[in-house]
Design an enzyme around this catalytic site. Sequence first.
Site, PDB file in Angstrom:
ATOM      1  N   TYR A 127       0.843  -1.201   0.000  1.00  0.00           N
ATOM      2  CA  TYR A 127       0.000   0.000   0.000  1.00  0.00           C
ATOM      3  C   TYR A 127       0.878   1.251   0.000  1.00  0.00           C
ATOM      4  O   TYR A 127       0.986   1.954  -0.977  1.00  0.00           O
ATOM      5  CB  TYR A 127      -0.958  -0.010   1.196  1.00  0.00           C
ATOM      6  CG  TYR A 127      -1.954   1.127   1.166  1.00  0.00           C
ATOM      7  CD1 TYR A 127      -3.071   1.053   0.336  1.00  0.00           C
ATOM      8  CD2 TYR A 127      -1.775   2.268   1.932  1.00  0.00           C
ATOM      9  CE1 TYR A 127      -3.982   2.108   0.278  1.00  0.00           C
ATOM     10  CE2 TYR A 127      -2.681   3.318   1.884  1.00  0.00           C
ATOM     11  CZ  TYR A 127      -3.783   3.229   1.050  1.00  0.00           C
ATOM     12  OH  TYR A 127      -4.675   4.270   0.989  1.00  0.00           O
ATOM     13  N   SER A 144      -6.430   0.937  -4.380  1.00  0.00           N
ATOM     14  CA  SER A 144      -6.535   2.376  -4.144  1.00  0.00           C
ATOM     15  C   SER A 144      -5.156   3.015  -4.303  1.00  0.00           C
ATOM     16  O   SER A 144      -4.575   2.965  -5.386  1.00  0.00           O
ATOM     17  CB  SER A 144      -7.145   2.631  -2.752  1.00  0.00           C
ATOM     18  OG  SER A 144      -7.593   3.952  -2.639  1.00  0.00           O
ATOM     19  N   ASP A 200     -17.960   3.215  -7.495  1.00  0.00           N
ATOM     20  CA  ASP A 200     -16.843   3.718  -6.694  1.00  0.00           C
ATOM     21  C   ASP A 200     -16.802   5.235  -6.831  1.00  0.00           C
ATOM     22  O   ASP A 200     -16.347   5.763  -7.839  1.00  0.00           O
ATOM     23  CB  ASP A 200     -15.523   3.097  -7.168  1.00  0.00           C
ATOM     24  CG  ASP A 200     -14.354   3.450  -6.237  1.00  0.00           C
ATOM     25  OD1 ASP A 200     -14.526   4.342  -5.386  1.00  0.00           O
ATOM     26  OD2 ASP A 200     -13.294   2.821  -6.366  1.00  0.00           O
ATOM     27  N   HIS A 217     -15.939   1.310  -3.618  1.00  0.00           N
ATOM     28  CA  HIS A 217     -14.494   1.283  -3.397  1.00  0.00           C
ATOM     29  C   HIS A 217     -14.055   0.028  -2.646  1.00  0.00           C
ATOM     30  O   HIS A 217     -12.879  -0.304  -2.633  1.00  0.00           O
ATOM     31  CB  HIS A 217     -14.081   2.534  -2.618  1.00  0.00           C
ATOM     32  CG  HIS A 217     -12.616   2.812  -2.661  1.00  0.00           C
ATOM     33  ND1 HIS A 217     -11.930   3.049  -3.830  1.00  0.00           N
ATOM     34  CD2 HIS A 217     -11.683   2.882  -1.667  1.00  0.00           C
ATOM     35  CE1 HIS A 217     -10.653   3.261  -3.565  1.00  0.00           C
ATOM     36  NE2 HIS A 217     -10.481   3.168  -2.264  1.00  0.00           N
TER      37      HIS A 217
END
Length: 734
Positions: A490, A571, A662, A704
Amino acid sequence: MGSLGFFEEPFGPLKYPKPRRDESVVDDYHGFKVADPYRWLEDCDAEEVKEFVKKQVALTESVLEKCETRGKLHNKITNLFDHPRYSVPFKRGNKYFYFHNTGLQAQNVLYMQDGLEGKPEVLLDPNTLSDDGTVSFKALSISENAKYLAYGLSSSGSDWVTIKVMRIEDKTVEPDSLSWVKFSDISWTHDSKGFFYSRYPAPKDGENFYSGIQTNVNVNHELYYHFLGTIQSEDILCWRDPENPKHMFSGKVTDDGKYIVLYIDEGCGPVNKLYLCDMSTLPGGLQGFRERNGPLPFVKLIDKFDAQYINVANDDSWFTFMTNKDAPKYKLVRVDLKEPGKWIDVIPENEKDVLESACVVNGNQIITSYLSDVKYVIQVRDLETGSMLHNLPIDIGTVYGISARREDSIVFIGFTSFLTPGIIYQCNLGTKFPEMKIFREISVLGFDRSEFKVNQVFVPSKDGTKIPMFIVGRKDLNLDGSHPCLLYGYGGFNVSLTPSFSVSRIVLARHIGAFFCIANIRGGGEYGEEWHKAGALSKKQTCFDDFISAAEYLISSGYTMPEKLCIEGGSNGGLLVGACINQRPELFGCALAHVGVMDMLRFHKFTIGHAWTCDFGCSDKEEDFNRLIKYSPLHNVRRPWEKLPGRMLQYPSTMLLTADHDDRVVPLHSLKMLATMQHVLCTSLENSRQTNPIVGRIECKAGHGCGRPTHKLIDEAADRYSFMAKVLGASWIE
């Protein structure tokens, strides 16, 4: 080299759509011309976009039909998912509340019971609110007297929420209905007459935001108070700031019910302003503000965005906060509102470990959880002095919830790890030697933890910094470089990736023989704010360097080889994957990018994207643009065989995943990236060397990620991991 070489086509020749390119769309960024030929894909409601999506869905389905493990993965993941799950219980009045899922229910169900020995009963089942399980809880709050439940409902995974109210005693849904709610807490006043919540203004043209995805930028957040039994137009506007339209507001009532704490955020970074209002001093109380319609007379305790402040407790005017002010790993401080200039350290910053949370219980005791090399440590301390009282023993893993109230001695602690589906501990801090007793343990039929092992390694990055990485796999695998490997990351917004149980990854390890790995790259919060800042703004490239170094370690250490290595992220992690395949396409055999931020020049123009400039910067500024253009996934797709002539290079097999609802990282990011990759790599040259597939998985009635029903989670996991298994040449192991 790519996943299966350049003369093998695992799915046969693919016929990619050839969407229209509008070469006339060119933006001028500080004198630098940037083409955006797929700008039209930003209008998700346009018929041309829907046709593009339809063709991409058909292409992807034709690919997935040839993934031999798809059905087996789906069945095995479904079987393992079918186990009872519980959340950490929380108390209001004499009642306990918790979420429970029997196994394959689309959404978790809210239960309640009288005391710990009472009979559980369903309070609210969101599965009854839609035929397909796509209506979910987004927020909820029980009134202090346990008479009312206020709950926010989201449809199809959208961030937009409608707040409803239920009378708990007879489970009657009240007529109260609050719209245009987004990024909101729900916080009751202690008289149980109403609650604070946050919302955006209703659109002036009356457009219905709930009919589909809306990409308009979200501005002018406001804090309101709602009185039970009234219509929304009568709510008190408690705070707004039209001079700073991008600020976001959250109101939380203190445990003693006396104050409302206003948190003000300018983005997603760990900094905020903090204002306080003593509601006991309001003439006529909140009721007296109905005609004035606010704003409330807040005292601006913290009026600069230079650190994060989180209220932990208060004793009348004495407040205790958790903060990173002059403490990148966080500390506890105290201040008297009567002397706001005098701050006292209660628990100083730890030199090594990060203070993750603090919760006051049992009068004047405080439970602190620390992150020590990405592993949790729990301590009980004295609130007044900060002195240590107890260490609570916990295995290597993650504390995902601590539930307690200041007046109670009983604490519930939720724990998980890579090989622990879930344990909820009950601990009585009223005893001399508190014990961690198992209150509930989640077990998964068919899962044998003894088959697996977990290692933590520290990988040197490009600049020599040691990056923690967890590696999970079967005990019987030799490190001969032959195994599939999934690397997840991430690296942003101070978010820490800590050990947690995943059914789909366990199935990958058991039946595909894969290692799965979590890289704790910079940009996250694993070592505090310094770790975060080391991967943000001008140092964002550090995130990609760390992730690439983790991949190189897995190869050099014999876990896998490039054509067997898959990278995955969502993301900001989708951005990570997109940037890494652009920079080192030969290093990976497969890439799975979920809801990624792919257009780094325009992300701030849609919904809540402006809040991410704290980590990314903004292309409106020349200095930021010069950085963003260098790594923006959309703007750096190149034919690797032209970059290094003579080498048999191509991009890894890639699946971009997004969803039609999303409204956080809007679908245009993945759609534009998909069209660009297919054009540059697959369709613009007759003799393209790109035989590895470039496809998109576009989910309907999903957002999302939050609130996605169980069957959609299973379907997506089976699709993406069967795609991974196919392109990495992995076969099924019984």
